[in-house]
Enzyme design. Structure first.
Site, PDB file in Angstrom:
ATOM      1  N   SER A   1      15.233  18.844  -6.057  1.00  0.00           N
ATOM      2  CA  SER A   1      14.131  19.765  -6.311  1.00  0.00           C
ATOM      3  C   SER A   1      14.563  21.204  -6.017  1.00  0.00           C
ATOM      4  O   SER A   1      15.543  21.682  -6.576  1.00  0.00           O
ATOM      5  CB  SER A   1      12.917  19.338  -5.469  1.00  0.00           C
ATOM      6  OG  SER A   1      11.759  20.040  -5.828  1.00  0.00           O
TER       7      SER A   1
ATOM      8  N   ASP B   1      16.756  16.340 -10.118  1.00  0.00           N
ATOM      9  CA  ASP B   1      15.515  16.935 -10.612  1.00  0.00           C
ATOM     10  C   ASP B   1      15.347  18.364 -10.089  1.00  0.00           C
ATOM     11  O   ASP B   1      14.325  18.706  -9.475  1.00  0.00           O
ATOM     12  CB  ASP B   1      14.310  16.072 -10.216  1.00  0.00           C
ATOM     13  CG  ASP B   1      13.370  15.816 -11.400  1.00  0.00           C
ATOM     14  OD1 ASP B   1      13.841  15.858 -12.555  1.00  0.00           O
ATOM     15  OD2 ASP B   1      12.172  15.566 -11.163  1.00  0.00           O
TER      16      ASP B   1
ATOM     17  N   HIS C   1       9.563  12.448  -9.577  1.00  0.00           N
ATOM     18  CA  HIS C   1      10.263  13.455  -8.794  1.00  0.00           C
ATOM     19  C   HIS C   1      10.583  12.999  -7.375  1.00  0.00           C
ATOM     20  O   HIS C   1      11.561  13.451  -6.780  1.00  0.00           O
ATOM     21  CB  HIS C   1       9.387  14.708  -8.757  1.00  0.00           C
ATOM     22  CG  HIS C   1      10.052  15.917  -8.201  1.00  0.00           C
ATOM     23  ND1 HIS C   1      11.097  16.560  -8.833  1.00  0.00           N
ATOM     24  CD2 HIS C   1       9.810  16.629  -7.055  1.00  0.00           C
ATOM     25  CE1 HIS C   1      11.479  17.603  -8.121  1.00  0.00           C
ATOM     26  NE2 HIS C   1      10.711  17.671  -7.045  1.00  0.00           N
TER      27      HIS C   1
END
Length: 313
Positions: free
Chosen positions: A126, A155, A231
């Site tokens: 992230s 991600d 996610h």
């Protein structure tokens, strides 16, 4: 050995920086390391940066899987809470990397276990993926003590939209505009770009998510996308506390985390074995095999994308 299974090494974990040690790291670290003696030049090191406002403890199962294949995995706790500007985080990350060569050996959990800090890979999930990219691109004011050999982004996210990138912006929306000077693996969660409900935005919005990073990245770069996972499916099966509970509420996720986490760990192992020309756990180019035949993966994958030549990682 199959990279999607645990490796042959028993793994020991240690927490560093919370007990008043001599020469403590800039930030607390969770380290997972093989317990068996290292090869002559030591085990390669992978530094894993957590996602936005998450805990490094949420990645323990992922770390153990990777470490069992002959890697030392270091996960800093970068902060407890943070604002939108990632600049301080990037500087802290560079300080951690600078600390490792002369100090990590003091804290490794078993005799004979050594780190080869010249074989350094960085990864991030992230916002941590944005931080990893920023380090590889030289955004830090601090010079790193050794070259980054591999970059992995899980991600990755660079803001809430292409018109609202977080500082410092990484994406430039031009082909080959990101030149980290090392092989790059990007793993995307298909649901990361989707809203779970009207209350929360997508965790990895399209336009600032993994596909955008891949489009900007020069060769050699690889994109593996799991369309039926979310996610937070990179994390441990159970994540405690308020932050842990929110990971099930704010993002659309798959039916279970385990398949995505095992796939991610195995893909990272195969990628790093290719980068470091390691034959541990089987031999051959397991990463190239995965790109050529995704049916070997424990999750459904979209057709892999890459630029450059596979065998030139």
């Amino acid at each position: 050995m199959d990279v999607f299974e645990d490796g042959v090494s028993r793994v020991l974990s240690v927490t560093i920086g919370e007990k008043g040690e001599e020469c403590p790291p800039p930030k607390p670290l969770l380290v997972a390391a093989p317990s068996n003696p290292a090869p002559a030049d030591g085990f390669p090191v992978l530094i894993l940066f957590h996602g936005f406002c998450l805990s490094n403890l949420f990645y323990r199962q992922l770390m153990r899987h990777i470490a069992s294949h002959g890697f030392i995995v270091v996960a800093p706790q970068m902060y407890r809470f943070a604002g939108p500007d990632a600049s301080p985080e990037i500087e802290d990350a560079a300080a951690i990397i600078s600390w490792i060569p002369g100090n990590l050996h003091r804290f490794l959990p078993a005799d004979g276990v050594r780190a080869d800090a010249t074989k350094l890979a960085i990864a991030g999930h992230s916002r941590g993926g944005k931080v990893a990219f920023s380090l590889a691109l030289g955004f830090s004011k601090r010079s790193l003590p050794s070259r980054v050999s591999a970059l992995i982004a899980l991600d990755p996210v660079d803001g809430t939209s292409s018109a609202s990138q977080t500082n410092p912006p990484v994406l430039r929306y031009r082909k080959d505009s990101l030149q980290p000077n090392c092989p790059v693996l990007i793993i995307a969660a298909g649901y990361g770009g989707e809203k779970k409900n009207f209350l929360f935005p997508a965790c990895a919005p399209r336009g600032v998510g993994p596909q955008a990073f891949f489009r900007d990245c020069c060769a050699p770069a690889f994109l593996l996308s799991a369309p039926e996972h979310g996610h937070f499916d990179f994390l441990d099966d159970a994540t405690s506390g308020l932050k842990g509970g929110l990971t099930s509420l704010v993002g659309k996720n798959g039916k279970a985390r385990k398949p995505m986490r095992i796939f991610t760990a195995g893909a990272i192992v195969a990628f790093l074995q290719a980068v470091f020309r390691s034959t541990a756990g089987g031999g051959g180019n397991r990463f190239e095999e995965l790109l050529r035949d995704t049916n070997t993966a424990p999750v459904k994958l979209d057709p892999p994308e890459w630029n450059g030549e596979i065998h030139k990682i």
